[in-house]
Every structure is written in C-alpha cells, then in structure tokens.
Design a protein around this motif. Structure first.
Motif: not given
Length: 103
Positions: A58, A62, A84, A88
């Motif tokens: 993740g 980004c 994000l 996250l």
C-alpha cells in the motif's frame, strides 16, 4: 530529479513488502524483534509479517502516485497519495493494535 528520489524511497518498501508478504522477515518489524522470546511466542509471526507486507505494498502504491504526479505535473495525484499514506498508517495502527488479531 524528484522521480529518482521517489524511486529510491520506493525500492526498500518494495523489497520489504516482498519479503514480508511471504511470511518471512519478522525480524524486520521494529518492536517485534525487540520483544522477549516468551512474548514473541504468543504471536502468529507469519500472519503479522503477511499483514505488514500488504501494508508495505500500500505504501508503494502511494509512492507510485507521487511518481506519477512528477510525470504528469498534476498536484492532485500527490494529494491523493498523501491522503492514502496517512489513512493507511492510521488503519495499520488501529487494526494491528486492537482485537488481538495476531495472537
């Protein structure tokens, strides 16, 4: 020049993601490897490592958005990536520290 910096940031994240998503490399997790052996035995190391590997993917996404921002000169991609990244991180902290998911 900005793309090179982002790629340098992304490379270790990607390597960590690959190692952790295989359920290995729990020694890379700060806080976990400093625990006493009795405490470590209470946790499912593979599940924790796989979860952290997914989180690292993740974070790589980004950083990829930040790289695309540099290519296309659109500020909104950077902002989406930053939001994000923060979301996250908040999710990671809440999910990993509640519910005894990895014990």
């Amino acid at each position: 020049m900005g793309v090179l910096v982002y790629l340098i940031i992304m490379l270790p994240f990607l390597i960590f993601a690959i190692v952790l998503s295989q359920g290995k490399g729990s020694f890379l997790l700060e806080g976990f490897h400093t625990m006493a052996q009795e405490d470590k035995e209470q946790y499912d190391e593979k599940a924790l490592a796989r979860f952290m590997g997914k989180m690292m993917y993740g974070y790589c996404f980004c950083v990829l958005l930040w790289i695309l921002n540099e290519f296309f000169h659109t500020q909104w991609l950077f902002h989406v990536g930053l939001v994000l990244f923060v979301a996250l991180t908040i999710f990671l902290l809440i999910y990993a520290n509640t519910g005894n998911r990895f014990k």
